[in-house]
Write an enzyme that holds these catalytic residues in place. Structure first.
Site, PDB file in Angstrom:
ATOM      1  N   PRO A   2       0.834  -1.203   0.000  1.00 54.44           N
ATOM      2  CA  PRO A   2       0.000   0.000   0.000  1.00 54.44           C
ATOM      3  C   PRO A   2       0.867   1.251   0.000  1.00 54.44           C
ATOM      4  CG  PRO A   2      -0.791  -1.599   1.595  1.00 54.44           C
ATOM      5  CD  PRO A   2       0.540  -2.092   1.124  1.00 54.44           C
ATOM      6  N   GLU A   3       0.600   2.160  -0.929  1.00 50.60           N
ATOM      7  CA  GLU A   3       1.384   3.385  -1.001  1.00 50.60           C
ATOM      8  C   GLU A   3       0.561   4.532  -0.421  1.00 50.60           C
ATOM      9  OE1 GLU A   3       4.207   3.937  -3.945  1.00 50.60           O
ATOM     10  OE2 GLU A   3       3.769   2.090  -5.009  1.00 50.60           O
ATOM     11  N   HIS A  90      -5.150 -13.911   9.387  1.00 51.68           N
ATOM     12  CA  HIS A  90      -4.070 -12.954   9.608  1.00 51.68           C
ATOM     13  C   HIS A  90      -4.558 -11.653  10.245  1.00 51.68           C
ATOM     14  CE1 HIS A  90      -1.340 -15.618   7.544  1.00 51.68           C
ATOM     15  NE2 HIS A  90      -2.158 -15.679   6.521  1.00 51.68           N
ATOM     16  N   ARG A 109       1.855 -10.940   5.732  1.00 52.06           N
ATOM     17  CA  ARG A 109       3.318 -11.033   5.778  1.00 52.06           C
ATOM     18  C   ARG A 109       3.913 -10.486   7.073  1.00 52.06           C
ATOM     19  NH1 ARG A 109       4.630  -8.810  -0.354  1.00 52.06           N
ATOM     20  NH2 ARG A 109       3.059 -10.070  -1.421  1.00 52.06           N
ATOM     21  N   LYS A 154      23.243  16.287  -6.551  1.00 53.50           N
ATOM     22  CA  LYS A 154      22.951  14.881  -6.334  1.00 53.50           C
ATOM     23  C   LYS A 154      23.305  14.055  -7.581  1.00 53.50           C
ATOM     24  CE  LYS A 154      21.012  14.815  -2.174  1.00 53.50           C
ATOM     25  NZ  LYS A 154      21.048  16.227  -1.835  1.00 53.50           N
TER      26      LYS A 154
END
Length: 273
Positions: A2-3, A90, A109, A154
């Site tokens: 999930p972002e 879970h 997980r 950078k």
């Protein structure tokens, strides 16, 4: 994983069921998450949730004496359930509410996290998991000038730079690929070798792609459904991510896939320079 848009969608989904409701009990069915769930989470019992916030991909459940910090990890999700609904395999952490409903953290997980921060321990955003985070991409401090200055000198790729949580939080792999496509910037370009005007455009494109994803419920991933059980719809609008060898919508060139920083990266070789 999930972002940020998925986490924000989750926040909006659960908030109406939590705010102004008292925690009558908690259950830790499996404490072995990314970091073990400590006994101090039971401090939340009998407290009322006053606000549901978000910082980066952390959900923040604020109560009178502290804040419960939730992270969904790689495969986690939360759902509001009836008290009598059978637990899923879970379901590792449960908040029981005075409304008769539960908030259940489901994480196959177990890379998620459940952390308790007491107000008396200091400012919330000085918590070790929060203190080094960069600005929110949709906040007032993530500006074109900020991004331009952060890129100065950078040598890392621009994709790695915008995915670094110290630069800006929540720009995950999918949304980095999509924002760079909109800006016409090749993901492998060195961050310090991109013009100010192009970086300015990229800042706006990061904001717009995340805003659109949030409004459309996030991107449907294998392990994520939004709070009402319906998938997000932003996936239908992806221009490059997951489209290797398909024709670019803008120029018809074949979308390419490469690896940057051990992450699959998709781009158009014609539109992105």
């Amino acid at each position: 994983m999930p972002e940020l848009p998925e986490v924000e969608t989750t926040r909006r989904g659960i908030a109406p069921y939590l705010i102004k409701h008292r925690i009558t009990d908690l259950e830790v069915r499996n404490p072995n998450m990314r970091w073990p769930i400590e006994a101090d989470v039971f401090e939340m019992k009998n407290q009322t949730i006053t606000e549901v916030g978000r910082r980066a991909k952390y959900l923040l459940l604020h109560a009178q004496s502290g804040t419960l910090i939730l992270h969904l990890g790689m495969s986690g999700s939360t759902r509001i359930s009836g008290r009598d609904e059978p637990y899923k395999k879970h379901d590792h952490f449960i908040l029981q509410l005075d409304s008769g409903l539960d908030l259940r953290l489901h994480d196959p997980r177990r890379f998620g996290a459940v952390l308790w921060h007491q107000h008396c321990d200091g400012p919330l955003f000085e918590h070790p998991r929060l203190k080094d985070l960069g600005p929110e991409p949709l906040g007032d401090t993530f500006t074109p000038s900020y991004l331009i200055n952060s890129c100065h000198g950078k040598s890392c790729t621009i994709k790695q730079h915008i995915m670094n949580n110290r630069t800006v939080v929540g720009v995950g792999n999918i949304y980095a690929c999509e924002a760079l496509f909109r800006s016409g910037i090749r993901p492998s370009r060195a961050a310090g070798n991109i013009s100010a005007i192009r970086l300015s455009n990229l800042c706006q494109d990061i904001r717009s792609v995340l805003s659109e994803a949030i409004e459309q419920g996030g991107t449907t991933l294998r392990d994520f459904l939004n709070q009402d059980g319906k998938p997000g719809y932003f996936k239908q609008k992806l221009k490059v991510y997951g489209r290797e060898s398909q024709a670019c919508d803008q120029c018809s060139s074949a979308i390419r896939k490469t690896t940057i920083g051990q992450r699959s990266t998709f781009f158009c070789p014609q539109c992105q320079r």
